[in-house]
Design a protein around this motif. Structure first.
Motif, mmCIF file in Angstrom:
data_model
loop_
_atom_site.group_PDB
_atom_site.id
_atom_site.type_symbol
_atom_site.label_atom_id
_atom_site.label_comp_id
_atom_site.label_asym_id
_atom_site.label_seq_id
_atom_site.Cartn_x
_atom_site.Cartn_y
_atom_site.Cartn_z
ATOM 1 N N MET A 1 -44.212 23.083 65.414
ATOM 2 C CA MET A 1 -45.531 23.370 64.863
ATOM 3 C C MET A 1 -46.616 23.281 65.941
ATOM 4 O O MET A 1 -47.515 24.123 66.024
ATOM 5 C CB MET A 1 -45.855 22.401 63.725
ATOM 6 C CG MET A 1 -45.027 22.581 62.468
ATOM 7 S SD MET A 1 -45.304 24.170 61.641
ATOM 8 C CE MET A 1 -43.778 25.020 62.060
ATOM 9 N N ARG B 1 -42.400 26.954 57.106
ATOM 10 C CA ARG B 1 -42.016 27.057 58.517
ATOM 11 C C ARG B 1 -41.591 28.477 58.858
ATOM 12 O O ARG B 1 -42.001 29.038 59.878
ATOM 13 C CB ARG B 1 -40.874 26.086 58.797
ATOM 14 C CG ARG B 1 -40.242 26.196 60.181
ATOM 15 C CD ARG B 1 -39.114 25.187 60.336
ATOM 16 N NE ARG B 1 -38.374 25.401 61.560
ATOM 17 C CZ ARG B 1 -37.331 26.232 61.657
ATOM 18 N NH1 ARG B 1 -36.932 26.929 60.600
ATOM 19 N NH2 ARG B 1 -36.698 26.370 62.816
ATOM 20 N N ASP C 1 -39.250 19.501 64.350
ATOM 21 C CA ASP C 1 -40.130 20.379 63.583
ATOM 22 C C ASP C 1 -41.582 20.200 64.009
ATOM 23 O O ASP C 1 -42.353 21.167 64.054
ATOM 24 C CB ASP C 1 -39.988 20.087 62.087
ATOM 25 C CG ASP C 1 -38.610 20.464 61.563
ATOM 26 O OD1 ASP C 1 -38.093 21.506 61.999
ATOM 27 O OD2 ASP C 1 -38.062 19.720 60.743
ATOM 28 N N ASN D 1 -39.503 24.265 54.592
ATOM 29 C CA ASN D 1 -38.752 25.275 55.327
ATOM 30 C C ASN D 1 -39.292 26.681 55.065
ATOM 31 O O ASN D 1 -39.318 27.530 55.962
ATOM 32 C CB ASN D 1 -37.266 25.205 54.966
ATOM 33 C CG ASN D 1 -36.572 24.003 55.594
ATOM 34 O OD1 ASN D 1 -37.005 23.509 56.642
ATOM 35 N ND2 ASN D 1 -35.510 23.532 54.972
#
Length: 222
Positions: A80, A9, A76, A6
């Motif tokens: 990306m 990210r 996720d 996270n």
């Protein structure tokens, strides 16, 4: 491990936003200058496409490393993949904005019909700015319905930019037919405005990618 992912990210998102905000800032500054009618001040805008490209490469490497080290879930992973493509779109947008600022400043002069040019340039610039600013804000949006609303707002502004470019193109071609000795200056001005219209195109692509990251589906780019 989740905490580390996270953190990476968030770091990636912040770096992408950094590039996007640099391009938006340049657009905002150039719009203010157009409204002030001090076109020579465009030379003061500092937008380094090379530096942003280097930053984009760093982001892409960070994304690839993150994907290699972790196994992100579907949402996720979409995010990306979207960031990988968005960085490219942002560099293209930066190149267009840089081109507009440079070419417009050199071509624009009192010898031209400045009133007609600015009559269309300013609203075209506003649409390019609004479309790109809205597209970038989608990256920081958590609400899916708000993301979709912003996506449609970008599409509307991109369409408006295309219509405005078509109108200014028609008017400038008429001016060229009456002032052939200024044809190069008019064509260069038109070329610079084409780059503004392409900036709105890039915003549309970024919005499509941001929408894909949030809700899935197919990646649709203009």
């Amino acid at each position: 491990m989740l905490k580390t992912y996270n953190e990476k990210r968030e770091n990636i998102k912040e770096e992408v936003l950094f590039i996007g905000n640099n391009v938006v800032d340049a657009l905002e500054s150039s719009l203010k200058i157009l409204k002030s009618d001090d076109i020579s001040a465009l030379k003061e805008i500092d937008l380094s496409v090379k530096k942003l490209s280097n930053k984009s490469n760093e982001i892409d490497n960070l994304i690839v490393t993150t994907l290699a080290l972790y196994s992100p879930e579907a949402k996720d992973l979409r995010e990306m993949v979207s960031y990988l493509k968005i960085t490219n779109e942002l560099i293209r947008a930066a190149s267009n904005v840089k081109g507009f600022i440079k070419i417009f400043r050199k071509a624009f002069s009192e010898d031209l019909n400045t009133n007609t040019i600015l009559e269309f340039t300013i609203p075209l610039h506003k649409s390019a700015l609004l479309s790109l600013r809205t597209a970038i804000s989608m990256l920081d949006e958590e609400n899916d319905s708000h993301t979709e609303e912003k996506y449609h707002r970008v599409i509307v502004e991109e369409s408006k930019a295309a219509d405005l470019y078509a109108m200014v193109e028609k008017n400038i071609l008429k001016l060229i037919s009456k002032n052939l000795e200024l044809s190069k200056e008019y064509f260069d001005t038109l070329s610079s405005l084409r780059r503004l219209e392409r900036t709105a195109d890039r915003a549309s692509s970024i919005a499509s990618l941001a929408l894909f990251a949030h809700v899935g589906g197919d990646i649709m780019q203009s």
